[in-house]
Design a protein around this motif. Structure first.
Motif, mmCIF file in Angstrom:
data_model
loop_
_atom_site.group_PDB
_atom_site.id
_atom_site.type_symbol
_atom_site.label_atom_id
_atom_site.label_comp_id
_atom_site.label_asym_id
_atom_site.label_seq_id
_atom_site.Cartn_x
_atom_site.Cartn_y
_atom_site.Cartn_z
ATOM 1 N N ALA A 74 13.003 -1.402 6.093
ATOM 2 C CA ALA A 74 11.628 -1.101 5.694
ATOM 3 C C ALA A 74 10.705 -1.770 6.704
ATOM 4 O O ALA A 74 10.759 -2.987 6.885
ATOM 5 C CB ALA A 74 11.339 -1.617 4.283
ATOM 6 N N VAL A 75 9.872 -0.972 7.397
ATOM 7 C CA VAL A 75 9.114 -1.494 8.531
ATOM 8 C C VAL A 75 7.628 -1.203 8.385
ATOM 9 O O VAL A 75 7.215 -0.113 7.985
ATOM 10 C CB VAL A 75 9.665 -0.917 9.859
ATOM 11 N N ARG A 76 6.818 -2.214 8.710
ATOM 12 C CA ARG A 76 5.364 -2.076 8.673
ATOM 13 C C ARG A 76 4.907 -1.208 9.858
ATOM 14 O O ARG A 76 5.298 -1.442 11.008
ATOM 15 C CB ARG A 76 4.712 -3.453 8.750
ATOM 16 N N GLN A 77 4.072 -0.215 9.561
ATOM 17 C CA GLN A 77 3.582 0.706 10.576
ATOM 18 C C GLN A 77 2.259 0.216 11.176
ATOM 19 O O GLN A 77 1.633 -0.711 10.670
ATOM 20 C CB GLN A 77 3.395 2.094 9.959
ATOM 21 N N GLU A 78 1.846 0.858 12.265
ATOM 22 C CA GLU A 78 0.600 0.492 12.925
ATOM 23 C C GLU A 78 -0.607 0.681 12.012
ATOM 24 O O GLU A 78 -1.602 -0.038 12.119
ATOM 25 C CB GLU A 78 0.408 1.329 14.196
ATOM 26 N N ASP A 79 -0.531 1.637 11.074
ATOM 27 C CA ASP A 79 -1.660 1.885 10.173
ATOM 28 C C ASP A 79 -1.614 1.019 8.918
ATOM 29 O O ASP A 79 -2.431 1.190 8.009
ATOM 30 C CB ASP A 79 -1.714 3.364 9.779
ATOM 31 N N GLY A 80 -0.645 0.095 8.848
ATOM 32 C CA GLY A 80 -0.542 -0.803 7.708
ATOM 33 C C GLY A 80 0.384 -0.332 6.615
ATOM 34 O O GLY A 80 0.719 -1.101 5.707
ATOM 35 N N SER A 81 0.790 0.913 6.647
ATOM 36 C CA SER A 81 1.720 1.430 5.648
ATOM 37 C C SER A 81 3.131 0.906 5.914
ATOM 38 O O SER A 81 3.395 0.283 6.950
ATOM 39 C CB SER A 81 1.726 2.966 5.654
ATOM 40 N N VAL A 82 4.032 1.143 4.979
ATOM 41 C CA VAL A 82 5.429 0.743 5.133
ATOM 42 C C VAL A 82 6.298 1.980 4.990
ATOM 43 O O VAL A 82 6.106 2.778 4.060
ATOM 44 C CB VAL A 82 5.837 -0.313 4.086
ATOM 45 N N ASP A 148 7.520 2.861 -1.150
ATOM 46 C CA ASP A 148 6.241 2.585 -1.807
ATOM 47 C C ASP A 148 6.154 1.081 -2.045
ATOM 48 O O ASP A 148 7.138 0.345 -1.824
ATOM 49 C CB ASP A 148 6.140 3.362 -3.122
ATOM 50 N N THR A 149 5.004 0.615 -2.497
ATOM 51 C CA THR A 149 4.835 -0.800 -2.789
ATOM 52 C C THR A 149 4.205 -0.985 -4.160
ATOM 53 O O THR A 149 3.404 -0.164 -4.605
ATOM 54 C CB THR A 149 3.943 -1.492 -1.738
ATOM 55 N N TRP A 150 4.599 -2.056 -4.823
ATOM 56 C CA TRP A 150 3.958 -2.519 -6.056
ATOM 57 C C TRP A 150 4.342 -3.976 -6.303
ATOM 58 O O TRP A 150 5.485 -4.372 -6.032
ATOM 59 C CB TRP A 150 4.393 -1.702 -7.284
ATOM 60 N N GLY A 151 3.384 -4.748 -6.809
ATOM 61 C CA GLY A 151 3.650 -6.113 -7.230
ATOM 62 C C GLY A 151 3.955 -7.078 -6.106
ATOM 63 O O GLY A 151 4.543 -8.135 -6.344
ATOM 64 N N GLY A 152 3.566 -6.713 -4.884
ATOM 65 C CA GLY A 152 3.934 -7.552 -3.751
ATOM 66 C C GLY A 152 5.339 -7.299 -3.256
ATOM 67 O O GLY A 152 5.864 -8.073 -2.446
ATOM 68 N N PHE A 153 5.964 -6.198 -3.719
ATOM 69 C CA PHE A 153 7.322 -5.843 -3.317
ATOM 70 C C PHE A 153 7.317 -4.494 -2.596
ATOM 71 O O PHE A 153 6.517 -3.603 -2.899
ATOM 72 C CB PHE A 153 8.250 -5.732 -4.530
ATOM 73 N N VAL A 154 8.257 -4.335 -1.664
ATOM 74 C CA VAL A 154 8.517 -3.053 -1.006
ATOM 75 C C VAL A 154 9.685 -2.393 -1.723
ATOM 76 O O VAL A 154 10.749 -2.996 -1.881
ATOM 77 C CB VAL A 154 8.863 -3.248 0.487
ATOM 78 N N TRP A 155 9.476 -1.172 -2.159
ATOM 79 C CA TRP A 155 10.491 -0.412 -2.897
ATOM 80 C C TRP A 155 10.905 0.817 -2.098
ATOM 81 O O TRP A 155 10.107 1.388 -1.345
ATOM 82 C CB TRP A 155 9.939 0.058 -4.238
ATOM 83 N N TYR A 156 12.147 1.251 -2.280
ATOM 84 C CA TYR A 156 12.607 2.502 -1.680
ATOM 85 C C TYR A 156 13.572 3.207 -2.638
ATOM 86 O O TYR A 156 14.155 2.588 -3.531
ATOM 87 C CB TYR A 156 13.299 2.257 -0.331
ATOM 88 N N SER A 157 13.721 4.504 -2.422
ATOM 89 C CA SER A 157 14.675 5.285 -3.215
ATOM 90 C C SER A 157 15.498 6.166 -2.293
ATOM 91 O O SER A 157 14.973 6.761 -1.350
ATOM 92 C CB SER A 157 13.938 6.160 -4.241
ATOM 93 N N MET A 158 16.796 6.266 -2.571
ATOM 94 C CA MET A 158 17.682 7.139 -1.804
ATOM 95 C C MET A 158 17.603 8.590 -2.275
ATOM 96 O O MET A 158 18.204 9.472 -1.661
ATOM 97 C CB MET A 158 19.127 6.658 -1.920
ATOM 98 N N ASP A 159 16.888 8.836 -3.370
ATOM 99 C CA ASP A 159 16.813 10.178 -3.944
ATOM 100 C C ASP A 159 15.548 10.875 -3.453
ATOM 101 O O ASP A 159 14.439 10.516 -3.853
ATOM 102 C CB ASP A 159 16.791 10.077 -5.473
#
Length: 448
Positions: A74-82, A148-159
């Motif tokens: 999970a990598v931070r992008q130039e626009d601030g997104s992940v 996506d992000t929530w609660g100060g955490f980075v989340w991902y889904s394989m689906d």
């Protein structure tokens, strides 16, 4: 992530009539076949936490989350997104990176292919002269996952076709909207291998019935008596026990008095000696504490209280987010627990402990609750340990999580016994069976 503000009413987490009655059989804790079903139908469909947003503040900062045999960046992008990508080179599958770090581009260590932060291939050796199917640069890239992000955490889904993070977590984001979770400082960080199935951890945190036996240090400061705590659960498998942070009237400290609660009252300018009985000390003291905190929080530097209500500044909603994340929302701390299965052995798991504290003006140390007193600063690295009967984490001896892990191996062994066929649960353990029923729904294709 967009979050709703309305919280649907919970089901009573002490009412067995909310259950189907699915058996909790021992084989689900050690069967390779059951573990494969969990992978096929649940782990590859849910949302996972890759790490904390605080760990990747700048463009190019990235997290690596290894889950069973899979690995995700999970990598931070130039626009601030992940954005999140499988940690697998599009050339021949080589893992790109081993540990979280920061890069301008991802370099494959095998043949030198290079990918931008957006996952697109930007360099391949002999790209123009040796690929009959055409130059791969700009054409292929790392395989991307939903993130996506929530609660100060980075989340991902394989689906790729599953529900959104907001839908998966509902109603947790709305329920905990008053906590500034992304400001919390991680003061202790452990990953501990234990000889038990990952579900032992969720089972354990879905009830406080074991507290009086396993954690005798808890009742003097958290009231988990059978009629004191509130038990709640929601249809997607999330649930919590809301525990008043006041002395139990059933389990009083030997010799009288209660130094811990006395100190908490005194910290908020309340004289603990003014109460005429232990009952008044516990019950009225708790009410007085609510009022004092609401009056004095800004003056004393507890700025994280700004939007928190009376319950949130004095109680502990111990919360399980299906299937494997638990967060204790304490007034001044967040304690994150997670269990993840071993890649090949269903009788082993990894137990993650992250102790986080909200910064308070003038404080340089905090009581981390689960890991003892710690400096109020971010720890740099995770402590990777093997429990080994407690020998692997001697510094946590006597802590609540240590006591839980001490129980894990014998609980796992008991699942093999012919004498065990199903759990005989108290009403306050209703959420354990509910967790297993929601898990059954996932592996049988009936997503909640």
């Amino acid at each position: 992530m967009n979050t709703q503000t309305a919280v649907p009413p919970p089901m009573d987490g002490r009412d067995p009539s909310n259950l189907r009655g699915d058996k909790i059989t021992g084989d689900r804790y050690f069967s390779d076949e059951f573990a494969q079903k969990e992978w096929d139908h649940m782990w590859t469909k849910i949302w996972h936490i890759a790490g904390r947003t605080a760990d990747i503040p700048e463009a190019g900062d990235f997290l690596v989350h290894n889950f069973m045999k899979e690995s995700v960046i999970a990598v931070r992008q130039e626009d601030g997104s992940v954005r999140a990508f499988y940690n697998s080179c599009a050339h021949r599958g080589m893992r790109m990176v081993d540990d979280s770090s920061s890069v301008d581009a991802f370099h494959c260590p095998y043949h030198g292919w290079r990918y931008g932060l957006d996952g697109k291939l930007i360099h391949a050796q002999d790209a123009d002269v040796d690929f009959s199917q055409g130059n791969p640069c700009g054409k292929i890239g790392l395989n991307e996952l939903r993130c996506d992000t929530w609660g100060g955490f980075v989340w991902y889904s394989m689906d790729p076709d599953g529900v959104s993070l907001a839908d998966f977590l509902e109603p947790m984001p709305a329920l905990y909207r008053n906590y500034p979770m992304d400001t919390a400082v991680r003061v202790a960080w452990y990953r501990i291998e234990i000889n038990a199935n990952w579900k032992f951890v969720t089972d354990n945190f879905s009830e406080s019935y074991h507290t009086r036996t396993a954690h005798p240090q808890v009742p003097p400061w958290i009231d988990q008596d059978v009629d004191s705590a509130r038990h709640e659960m929601w249809s997607k498998g999330h649930g919590r026990t809301v525990q008043p942070m006041r002395p139990s009237l059933s389990d009083r400290p030997e010799g009288g008095g209660n130094a811990m609660f006395e100190a908490e009252l005194a910290k908020w300018d309340i004289d603990p000696a003014k109460y005429e009985s232990y009952e008044e000390f516990a019950m009225q003291g708790w009410k007085d504490l609510k009022a004092a905190k609401q009056k004095l929080w800004r003056e004393k530097g507890y700025v994280h209280y700004e939007k928190m209500d009376d319950e949130e500044i004095t109680d502990s909603p111990h919360t399980v987010m299906f299937p494997n994340v638990t967060i204790s929302f304490l007034p001044d701390n967040l304690v994150f627990f997670r269990s993840e299965p071993h890649a090949t052995d269903p009788e082993k798991c990894y137990f993650d402990l992250w102790c986080m504290a909200f910064p308070v003006e003038g404080q340089t140390e905090v009581e981390s609750i689960m890991a003892g007193r710690k400096p109020l600063k971010e720890v740099a690295e995770c402590e990777h340990r093997v429990f080994d009967g407690g020998r692997g984490i001697p510094e946590l001896a006597g802590q609540i999580v240590y006591q839980d892990m001490e129980l894990a191996e014998n609980m796992q062994a008991g699942m093999h016994s012919r004498g065990y066929t199903d759990a005989y649960l108290s009403d306050q353990e209703t959420r354990i069976r509910f967790f297993h029923e929601v898990l059954n729904d996932w592996i049988e294709g009936r997503r909640p």
